[in-house]
Design an enzyme around this catalytic site. Sequence first.
Site, short mmCIF file in Angstrom:
data_model
loop_
_atom_site.label_atom_id
_atom_site.label_comp_id
_atom_site.label_asym_id
_atom_site.label_seq_id
_atom_site.Cartn_x
_atom_site.Cartn_y
_atom_site.Cartn_z
N VAL A 150 13.06 65.05 19.95
CA VAL A 150 13.51 65.40 18.96
C VAL A 150 12.25 66.86 18.91
O VAL A 150 11.52 66.63 19.70
CB VAL A 150 12.60 64.36 17.68
CG1 VAL A 150 14.01 63.67 17.24
CG2 VAL A 150 11.35 63.96 18.00
N CYS A 151 12.60 67.90 17.89
CA CYS A 151 11.14 68.99 18.47
C CYS A 151 11.05 69.28 17.25
O CYS A 151 11.45 68.91 15.71
CB CYS A 151 11.92 69.60 19.07
SG CYS A 151 13.40 70.65 19.18
N THR A 152 10.32 70.53 16.11
CA THR A 152 10.25 71.12 15.03
C THR A 152 11.42 71.45 14.02
O THR A 152 11.73 70.54 13.51
CB THR A 152 9.08 72.31 14.88
OG1 THR A 152 8.41 72.00 16.08
CG2 THR A 152 8.46 72.85 13.87
#
Length: 286
Positions: free
Chosen positions: A176-178
């Site tokens: 996951v990331c922004t």
Amino acid sequence: MYQVLLYYYYGHLTDAAELVATHRALCEYLGLTGRIIIAPEGMNGTVEGTVEVLEEFMDQLVKDPRFKNIDFKRSVGTGKSFPKLSVKLRSEIVSSYLGADDFNPADFTAPYISAEELHAWIHSAKEFYIVDMRNSYEHQSGHFENSLLPSLNNFRDLPSELPKLEHLRDKTVVTVCTGGVRCEKASGFLLNNGFKQVFQLYGGIVTYMEKYPNQDFVGKLYVFDRRVTMGFNLDSPQHQVIGRCRFCDIASEHYVNDDNAPGRPHFICCTTCAAERPELVPAVLA
């Protein structure tokens, strides 16, 4: 009403330099501010404008058939999220410094998992592991519950952190990331290094938070503009402040920079402790 628009595209842009000029001209015409990076491997942008202007921007952008499937992500803006417009030509849209191991996610990356699918996995008995591919200072204000938080000062630190993830080689992993752009390479990098079951969250954390505010992702999402952090339904009793002041450990979401330390360290410090330390200045991004 102002909104911030987050988007990216991976592909093969033989006309990257020309696209810099055309995108700058379009944004200037529409009065947008923000930051767009264009490279032969793709495009990564965050811009701010009124709802109507952003609609026009998206309409113009998708007239290019290469960009018709871009996943646009919108959040509430302030009208002052960026001080100016920056459109630059770079060698990468996210600096990974993978060298000979670099690749274009347009050719190879991990499969996507939707926010709805991830939500179902979280609320089931399925064994899997969320690995947060953001920088360590981003984790301080918010992250998925029970997720793994590698010590990344920059995205380029991922190869050095790989040994700490070895125990997940045969497990199911969700990166996951922004907004999703860093996971395109991070998830592919794990696959290229022998990890068996890797997925990436489609649309990133911001998409999950919008669909499931104050569920599973606790705290606020760190963003790279003058808002610094953002969230959805922040007046809800389910919203939690998980950030802690480095000095007194009270709950806080106030980021500062240390002007006297090498590299101007970026961290959470409450306003009371910050007022006692003149070297600490409020974080103003972009």
